[in-house]
Design an enzyme around this catalytic site. Structure first.
Site, PDB file in Angstrom:
ATOM      1  N   GLU A  71      -3.190  -4.483  -3.082  1.00 48.72           N
ATOM      2  CA  GLU A  71      -3.729  -5.377  -4.118  1.00 48.72           C
ATOM      3  C   GLU A  71      -3.753  -4.683  -5.481  1.00 48.72           C
ATOM      4  OE1 GLU A  71      -4.959  -4.735  -1.133  1.00 48.72           O
ATOM      5  OE2 GLU A  71      -6.266  -6.330  -0.395  1.00 48.72           O
ATOM      6  N   ASN A 100       0.824  -1.210   0.000  1.00 45.14           N
ATOM      7  CA  ASN A 100       0.000   0.000   0.000  1.00 45.14           C
ATOM      8  C   ASN A 100       0.860   1.263   0.000  1.00 45.14           C
ATOM      9  OD1 ASN A 100       0.520  -0.958   2.663  1.00 45.14           O
ATOM     10  ND2 ASN A 100      -1.111   0.258   3.540  1.00 45.14           N
ATOM     11  N   CYS A 158      -4.284   0.813  -2.364  1.00 46.91           N
ATOM     12  CA  CYS A 158      -4.095  -0.451  -1.641  1.00 46.91           C
ATOM     13  C   CYS A 158      -3.047  -1.324  -2.322  1.00 46.91           C
ATOM     14  CB  CYS A 158      -5.403  -1.248  -1.619  1.00 46.91           C
ATOM     15  SG  CYS A 158      -6.716  -0.483  -0.676  1.00 46.91           S
TER      16      CYS A 158
HETATM   17  N1  THU Z   1      -5.269  -1.577   2.635  1.00 45.11           N
HETATM   18  C1  THU Z   1      -4.715  -2.362   1.670  1.00 45.11           C
HETATM   19  O1  THU Z   1      -3.672  -2.023   1.094  1.00 45.11           O
HETATM   20  N2  THU Z   1      -5.340  -3.507   1.364  1.00 45.11           N
HETATM   21  C2  THU Z   1      -6.390  -4.033   2.045  1.00 45.11           C
HETATM   22  O2  THU Z   1      -6.821  -5.137   1.746  1.00 45.11           O
HETATM   23  C3  THU Z   1      -7.005  -3.280   3.148  1.00 45.11           C
HETATM   24  C4  THU Z   1      -6.500  -1.898   3.322  1.00 45.11           C
HETATM   25  C5  THU Z   1      -4.557  -0.357   3.023  1.00 45.11           C
HETATM   26  C6  THU Z   1      -5.190   0.943   2.662  1.00 45.11           C
HETATM   27  C7  THU Z   1      -4.556   1.864   3.689  1.00 45.11           C
HETATM   28  O3  THU Z   1      -3.281   2.263   3.212  1.00 45.11           O
HETATM   29  C8  THU Z   1      -4.365   0.990   4.907  1.00 45.11           C
HETATM   30  O4  THU Z   1      -4.412  -0.349   4.430  1.00 45.11           O
HETATM   31  C9  THU Z   1      -5.386   1.189   5.990  1.00 45.11           C
HETATM   32  O5  THU Z   1      -6.669   1.113   5.483  1.00 45.11           O
END
Ligand code: THU
Length: 159
Positions: free
Chosen positions: A75, A62, A73
């Protein structure tokens, strides 16, 4: 009126050692890349590792931003890099891991709605189900496709 029940199958493993060997490696890659996440605002470090049908593994994490919605995110960072560089390679499996203060989270991490939609697009685009591995200390969940994360989804089939 009729009622339809939609079932999802979730296979749960107690630890990484119980997974098939290929999946173990993918989860290890997802865990490894959490350490390089840029998450100064949430402190929630997420890692994603994607296995393509050409055998390549693509990782992402992320990337946050002081203007919060401008971040992305793990993913989608991994998925969009994979699609940008290997547009003809099917996405076979995605592993997601998350850490707080350098420690793997207890509960398996669940992708957000926007990531689920992006993954649904990749499934339709490549006409290939994406296996999804959600990593956590207490259990590792394995899903057979995005349908299990996002049933009744919107796709180009609806257009
Ligand atoms: N986040 C992800 O990268 N993937 C997920 O599946 C859930 C949330 C990140 C977004 C943000 O940078 C942090 O986690 C908190 O929400």
């Amino acid at each position: 009126m009729k009622t339809t029940e939609i079932k999802i199958v979730v296979r749960e493993f107690e630890n990484i050692g119980e997974l098939p060997e290929n999946d173990q490696y993918l989860v290890e890659e997802a865990r490894r890349i959490t350490a390089m996440a840029y998450a100064p605002y949430s402190g929630f470090h997420v890692g994603a590792a994607i296995l393509l049908d050409n055998g390549q593994i693509i990782t992402g994490n992320n990337q946050e931003n002081s203007a919060y919605p401008s971040g992305l995110c793990a993913e989608r960072v991994a998925l969009f890099y994979a699609n940008a560089n290997y547009p003809d390679s099917k996405v076979k499996t995605l592993a997601v891991s998350a850490a707080k203060n350098g420690i793997l989270v207890n509960e398996s991490v669940k992708p957000c709605g926007a990531c689920r939609q992006a993954l649904a697009e990749a499934e339709v685009r490549f006409d290939c189900p994406i296996r999804i591995i959600l990593d956590g200390q207490d259990s590792i969940m394995v899903l057979q496709g995005v349908e299990s994360l996002l049933p009744l989804s919107f796709s180009k089939k609806s257009l």
